[in-house]
Scaffold this active site. Structure first.
Site, PDB file in Angstrom:
ATOM      1  CD  GLU A  37       2.129   1.437   7.109  1.00 46.16           C
ATOM      2  OE1 GLU A  37       1.503   1.354   6.033  1.00 46.16           O
ATOM      3  OE2 GLU A  37       2.219   0.504   7.916  1.00 46.16           O
ATOM      4  CG  ASP A  38      -1.276   2.035   3.131  1.00 49.26           C
ATOM      5  OD1 ASP A  38      -0.939   1.912   4.327  1.00 49.26           O
ATOM      6  OD2 ASP A  38      -1.733   1.090   2.468  1.00 49.26           O
TER       7      ASP A  38
ATOM      8  N   GLY B 241       0.786  -1.230   0.000  1.00 50.97           N
ATOM      9  CA  GLY B 241       0.000   0.000   0.000  1.00 50.97           C
ATOM     10  C   GLY B 241       0.816   1.277   0.000  1.00 50.97           C
TER      11      GLY B 241
ATOM     12  CG  ASP C 297      -5.856  -3.773  -1.195  1.00 52.73           C
ATOM     13  OD1 ASP C 297      -5.547  -3.206  -0.140  1.00 52.73           O
ATOM     14  OD2 ASP C 297      -6.227  -4.960  -1.246  1.00 52.73           O
TER      15      ASP C 297
ATOM     16  CG  ASP D 235      -7.560   1.024  10.988  1.00 56.50           C
ATOM     17  OD1 ASP D 235      -8.314   1.998  10.968  1.00 56.50           O
ATOM     18  OD2 ASP D 235      -7.959  -0.141  11.183  1.00 56.50           O
TER      19      ASP D 235
HETATM   20  P1  5GP Z   1      -3.252  -1.268  11.436  1.00 54.47           P
HETATM   21  O1  5GP Z   1      -2.274  -2.241  12.047  1.00 54.47           O
HETATM   22  O2  5GP Z   1      -2.867   0.164  11.665  1.00 54.47           O
HETATM   23  O3  5GP Z   1      -4.653  -1.538  11.911  1.00 54.47           O
HETATM   24  O4  5GP Z   1      -3.261  -1.630   9.896  1.00 54.47           O
HETATM   25  C1  5GP Z   1      -2.922  -0.713   8.916  1.00 54.47           C
HETATM   26  C2  5GP Z   1      -2.976  -1.402   7.564  1.00 54.47           C
HETATM   27  O5  5GP Z   1      -4.296  -1.907   7.320  1.00 54.47           O
HETATM   28  C3  5GP Z   1      -2.708  -0.400   6.459  1.00 54.47           C
HETATM   29  O6  5GP Z   1      -1.322  -0.320   6.150  1.00 54.47           O
HETATM   30  C4  5GP Z   1      -3.533  -0.960   5.318  1.00 54.47           C
HETATM   31  O7  5GP Z   1      -2.784  -1.939   4.607  1.00 54.47           O
HETATM   32  C5  5GP Z   1      -4.704  -1.640   5.997  1.00 54.47           C
HETATM   33  N1  5GP Z   1      -5.872  -0.735   6.038  1.00 54.47           N
HETATM   34  C6  5GP Z   1      -6.365  -0.105   7.131  1.00 54.47           C
HETATM   35  N2  5GP Z   1      -7.437   0.651   6.804  1.00 54.47           N
HETATM   36  C7  5GP Z   1      -7.618   0.516   5.472  1.00 54.47           C
HETATM   37  C8  5GP Z   1      -8.553   1.082   4.538  1.00 54.47           C
HETATM   38  O8  5GP Z   1      -9.460   1.873   4.837  1.00 54.47           O
HETATM   39  N3  5GP Z   1      -8.408   0.708   3.229  1.00 54.47           N
HETATM   40  C9  5GP Z   1      -7.443  -0.171   2.823  1.00 54.47           C
HETATM   41  N4  5GP Z   1      -7.393  -0.465   1.531  1.00 54.47           N
HETATM   42  N5  5GP Z   1      -6.537  -0.716   3.680  1.00 54.47           N
HETATM   43  C10 5GP Z   1      -6.611  -0.368   4.984  1.00 54.47           C
END
Ligand code: 5GP
Length: 205
Positions: free
Chosen positions: A100-101, A45, A160, A104
């Site tokens: 990072e994209d 991402g 994605d 979350d």
């Molecule tokens: P975290 O460990 O912060 O919960 O996970 C973050 C990862 O979850 C991001 O790098 C991404 O790959 C994925 N992710 C979280 N939210 C979204 C979203 O709204 N759309 C997409 N496509 N991926 C997300």
């Protein structure tokens, strides 16, 4: 908006993303006037953001890539990840910016950060295009944030939906993910070359 799910719409158009990426690049350059700087992208991402961001940083730098996958699929791994592809180069004595994209829960990044810190870099900072702080579980100090993100699924600009749509140049909000999965053509109007169909920043209450 109880019971009403809008069709996908543009949250940040390509122009506003480009303007913000330029600001982030300038800030990173200003904060790192000297020393060895490496930008680490977490595949897949973050790759689109990284490609634009490095061209907005007017100083010498390196890039490196990591690919990770979560332990198990039941979400109870507390962010622990398996490194599928590790960095090519050591990071000891270097300033690291993880690109990072979207952040979350922050669990993945918090764990990744601890792995990188154990390798004795000068610093490990985070630059994320989108920060969905409302869902944060792991406390994280994120130095560079492109945009705050509402509690909605987003696609495009590297993000994605079922491994597709990373090439959409905008960040698009998808309120009804199941409907978009059932009919992915509903996202075609956001593809490159198609005029932006809805007003950007059209965030629902
Ligand atoms: P975290 O460990 O912060 O919960 O996970 C973050 C990862 O979850 C991001 O790098 C991404 O790959 C994925 N992710 C979280 N939210 C979204 C979203 O709204 N759309 C997409 N496509 N991926 C997300």
């Amino acid at each position: 908006m109880v019971g009403t799910r809008r069709p996908p719409y543009v949250l940040h158009d390509s122009g506003s993303i480009a303007a913000r990426v330029a600001e982030l690049g300038a800030a990173i350059a200003e904060d790192h006037p000297a020393g060895d700087l490496v930008l680490v992208s977490v595949l897949k991402g973050g790759a689109v953001f990284l490609a634009d961001l490095i061209r907005a940083i007017p100083r010498s730098l390196s890039v490196d890539f990591m690919a990770i996958s979560p332990f198990g699929s039941d979400g109870d791994a507390g962010g622990r990840v398996r490194i599928v592809k590790d960095l090519d180069e050591p990071i000891d004595g270097r300033a690291v910016v993880v690109v990072e994209d979207i952040v979350d829960t922050g669990l993945t990044l918090a764990y990744l950060r601890s792995i990188l810190l154990a390798r004795h870099p000068v610093s490990v900072e985070v630059c994320t295009l989108l920060d969905r702080a409302v869902r944060r579980i792991a406390p994280l100090d994120i130095r560079y944030v492109g945009f705050d993100c509402p509690d909605l699924f987003v696609v495009g600009y590297g993000l994605d939906l079922d491994q597709h749509h990373r090439n959409i140049p905008h960040v698009v909000a998808v309120e009804d993910v199941a409907a978009a999965q059932a009919d992915p053509t509903c996202l075609d109007r956001f593809l490159p070359g198609v005029p932006v169909p809805l007003a950007a920043h059209d965030v629902p209450e």
